[in-house]
Structure formats: structure tokens, C-alpha cells
Design a protein around this motif. Sequence first.
Motif, short mmCIF file in Angstrom:
data_model
loop_
_atom_site.label_atom_id
_atom_site.label_comp_id
_atom_site.label_asym_id
_atom_site.label_seq_id
_atom_site.Cartn_x
_atom_site.Cartn_y
_atom_site.Cartn_z
N LEU A 99 -24.10 1.08 23.28
CA LEU A 99 -23.83 -0.36 23.27
C LEU A 99 -22.46 -0.67 23.87
O LEU A 99 -22.27 -1.73 24.49
CB LEU A 99 -23.86 -0.89 21.83
CG LEU A 99 -25.20 -1.19 21.18
CD1 LEU A 99 -24.99 -1.56 19.72
CD2 LEU A 99 -25.94 -2.29 21.92
N LEU A 100 -21.52 0.24 23.70
CA LEU A 100 -20.15 0.00 24.16
C LEU A 100 -20.10 -0.29 25.65
O LEU A 100 -19.33 -1.15 26.08
CB LEU A 100 -19.27 1.21 23.82
CG LEU A 100 -17.82 1.14 24.27
CD1 LEU A 100 -17.10 -0.01 23.58
CD2 LEU A 100 -17.11 2.46 24.01
N TRP A 101 -20.90 0.40 26.44
CA TRP A 101 -20.82 0.22 27.90
C TRP A 101 -21.28 -1.18 28.29
O TRP A 101 -20.66 -1.83 29.14
CB TRP A 101 -21.65 1.29 28.61
CG TRP A 101 -21.38 2.67 28.09
CD1 TRP A 101 -22.27 3.57 27.59
CD2 TRP A 101 -20.10 3.31 27.98
NE1 TRP A 101 -21.64 4.71 27.18
CE2 TRP A 101 -20.31 4.59 27.40
CE3 TRP A 101 -18.79 2.93 28.31
CZ2 TRP A 101 -19.27 5.48 27.16
CZ3 TRP A 101 -17.75 3.81 28.05
CH2 TRP A 101 -18.00 5.07 27.50
N GLY A 102 -22.34 -1.66 27.67
CA GLY A 102 -22.77 -3.02 27.95
C GLY A 102 -21.76 -4.04 27.44
O GLY A 102 -21.53 -5.07 28.08
N GLN A 103 -21.14 -3.76 26.30
CA GLN A 103 -20.15 -4.68 25.76
C GLN A 103 -18.92 -4.77 26.66
O GLN A 103 -18.36 -5.85 26.86
CB GLN A 103 -19.76 -4.22 24.35
CG GLN A 103 -20.89 -4.40 23.34
CD GLN A 103 -20.59 -3.76 22.00
OE1 GLN A 103 -19.76 -2.85 21.90
NE2 GLN A 103 -21.27 -4.20 20.96
N LEU A 104 -18.51 -3.63 27.23
CA LEU A 104 -17.37 -3.66 28.16
C LEU A 104 -17.70 -4.51 29.39
O LEU A 104 -16.83 -5.23 29.90
CB LEU A 104 -17.01 -2.23 28.58
CG LEU A 104 -16.38 -1.36 27.50
CD1 LEU A 104 -16.19 0.06 28.01
CD2 LEU A 104 -15.04 -1.94 27.04
N LEU A 105 -18.94 -4.46 29.84
CA LEU A 105 -19.35 -5.29 30.97
C LEU A 105 -19.30 -6.77 30.60
O LEU A 105 -18.91 -7.62 31.42
CB LEU A 105 -20.76 -4.90 31.43
CG LEU A 105 -21.27 -5.58 32.71
CD1 LEU A 105 -20.32 -5.33 33.87
CD2 LEU A 105 -22.67 -5.05 33.06
N ILE A 106 -19.65 -7.09 29.35
CA ILE A 106 -19.56 -8.47 28.88
C ILE A 106 -18.10 -8.92 28.87
O ILE A 106 -17.78 -10.06 29.26
CB ILE A 106 -20.17 -8.60 27.48
CG1 ILE A 106 -21.69 -8.39 27.53
CG2 ILE A 106 -19.85 -9.96 26.85
CD1 ILE A 106 -22.42 -9.37 28.41
N VAL A 142 -15.13 -6.84 18.10
CA VAL A 142 -14.92 -6.09 16.86
C VAL A 142 -15.82 -4.86 16.82
O VAL A 142 -15.38 -3.75 16.48
CB VAL A 142 -15.19 -7.00 15.64
CG1 VAL A 142 -15.27 -6.18 14.35
CG2 VAL A 142 -14.10 -8.06 15.52
N VAL A 143 -17.08 -5.03 17.17
CA VAL A 143 -18.02 -3.89 17.17
C VAL A 143 -17.55 -2.83 18.17
O VAL A 143 -17.60 -1.63 17.89
CB VAL A 143 -19.45 -4.37 17.51
CG1 VAL A 143 -20.39 -3.18 17.66
CG2 VAL A 143 -19.97 -5.31 16.42
#
Length: 388
Positions: A99-106, A142-143
Motif C-alpha cells: 500500500l505504501l507505494w501507491g500512497q507515496l504516488l498519491i 498516518v497509515v
Amino acid sequence: MSSRSHTFTPPRQVSWLIALVPVFPPLYLVALGALGHLRTLPLTARYLLFFFATTQLLAALFTPRPLLSLGLAAARTLLILAMIAAGVYLRDSRNLRPLLWGQLLIFVTAWGYTLLTQGWAGIQDRLGHPYYYVVSLGLVAVVALWITVFWRGGGWWRWPAGGAALVTFLAAGSRGPLLALGVGSLAALALAGRGRRWWVLLPAALVLGLAALTSSLNLPFKPVERLLNDQTSGREYVWRDAVQGWQTSPLGGVGPYQGGPYLTYLFKDGCQLTPTLTRNGVACPENLSRWSSVWLIAHNAWLHWLLETGIVGTLGLVAVMGYALWRAALLGDALTIAVLYGFTAMNVVDVVIALPSQHFAELWWAAVGLSLLPRAVPEPAPASATAR
């Protein structure tokens, strides 16, 4: 062998799918294919989920529009069970790391879009995103912070990844996610067994320290100043509306996704997109306006569930939440504890468990699935051939 495998790694395509979910949220519908994994849960957990599903469907029969409510309740309950099943399938919170990789893109998208369309003034008005609300963006940050902190064995990249999540959180200036960060980190510190390390409080300490420093030095960064604000932003009016709406149908509520018109404090503003799009002059499409009440929330999860499902449905929600929090404490997994306890705390001032969302509510229900797994039994040490 342990009853719960800690070495399970999903296929590469599943990891890619998880990484893409923050960017294209409808991908979490693939979790419907995991429903069969609910059969592998202990009998107590299966009884609990059956009770939860029954209360959601039964509540719909006592709403003003029972047929519509029954269909919507069935769809939402099915999606909730699918996300719980996804957690059961993944078996370990470490498998949520992609999930982290998609969140960084966001995060990159949020900074790029805000700066390109509004410049630094847009950052001062709080960092935004085309389809993530400001509060949602703060919670996703936060996540991401939790994932980087709890990722054992990670490399140097954790520092820039954590830094990106931290500055995004500060620029979003959302107090609800700050509550989630503080409570979730404290819960992980207190309950995470082998993971009890004071460094789990580092993100929360950094946020509070930077906020205090910005305030004391009078640095002109308004989003951080907002973190220290204790105003409710009108939530007390929304809570009042939710209680009054529930009183019109106390047993079963007014029906899933039908509470918007009762939240008059929010409903009077009509259809609105994300604040970032609104500041850029992007109006709500006419064909979407008629559905705008669907995504209005009571800014308190229990009041929201009470409004939509009444006493009957809320009883099922409280049962699942309580059992999941208890099970998470027993299992002692840091990320699962942080998500469940942190999100639950934030639900006091927001609704971060209502599906569908941009993936954060789905994550909470997946964490419920992780908490329902049987507790691992340590494997006995091999007997030494030379034992005396």
C-alpha cells in the motif's frame, strides 16, 4: 506447525494489486473473490460475523424504505465481509506493505496538483488532492507513517518515504488524523508484544514538536497552526442533526446511504466536490448532484451508524469493533493494533470505517480480518540429540 502462518507471501500480482489500490480504489472489489476464506476462521469469529450481517439486514426492515434499504444493506455488508476476508487471506499485516507505494504516488500527486494549480497559496489553504479529501489525505499519511515505522528489515528508503508522509500530513493540517496517529501509536507501544519500542512514538512526537515549533517561532504555515486548534468546525451541529434523524426511526434507522437529507447542516450546501477542486472552480456535475447526499457523514461513526441502521444495526457494529480490538490486543501485531485503535479513536470526530472509501475504510475492515485469525502457537524448539 503454527496455526497461523507468518511466512505466507501472496502472489506477486496480488502485491501489485494492493499497491495500486490507493491510486485506483475500485480495485479493492477484487476482495469479493476472497469471501470463501471466512470459512477458515474460528467458530466464534464466524458466529460474530453472522450476527453482524444479520443485524445489518434486519435493521433495514425497520427503515422508512425497507426494500431499498435491504438491497443497500446487503451490498454494504457483502463488501465489508469481503474486506474482512481479504485480511484473513493475507494472514499477516506485513502483506499490506505494498500500500505504501501507491500512497507515496498519491502524495506526489497531491503536492504536484496543488502547487501547479494554486501555488504556495494552495498549500497555505491546506494541501489537497483531486479525489482525496483533505482529512482523507492526512489519514493516508498516518497509515504510511505506521508502515514505515513498523516495517522491520527495511532499508534507507524508509527515511525519505516517512519524510514524504510526514510533510504531507503537516500540510494537510487535519486534527482527526493527528488523533489517530497519537492513539494508534500509543496502543502499538502498549500492546504490541515484541514490538514494544519507544520509537513507535517518533512520528507523533515529530508532528507535535514541529507544530509547537512553528507556533512558537510564528512561522507562516497555516496548516500546522490548525493542528493546534481545538474548535469543532461545526461538528456539534452535524451530531445534533444525526441524533434528530435517528429519532425518526430509532429501531432500524433511515437506511444505508440515506442519511444525507437528515444532516441539514451539511445538506444545505448542496453538491460539493473535494475542497481542492472547488478552489479551482470545478463544479459538481449536474448528473452527480442528485446523489450528493449519499456521501454526507455524521462525523462520528457510531452516530452515523445509528442514523442509518438504528439500534439494531449499531449493536452489530459495536460487537464487531469490540471483539476486533480485544483480539488485536491479544495477537500483538503492531500495524494491526495501530490501524484498529487509531481509526477507532478518529471515529469520534469523523467516519473512517464507512464503505466505500478511497481505501482507508477498507483497510480498517481488512485489519479486522487480521485480528480474527487464530493466535499463533510457537513452534517447539527441536529436541537436541545430545540433550542430557
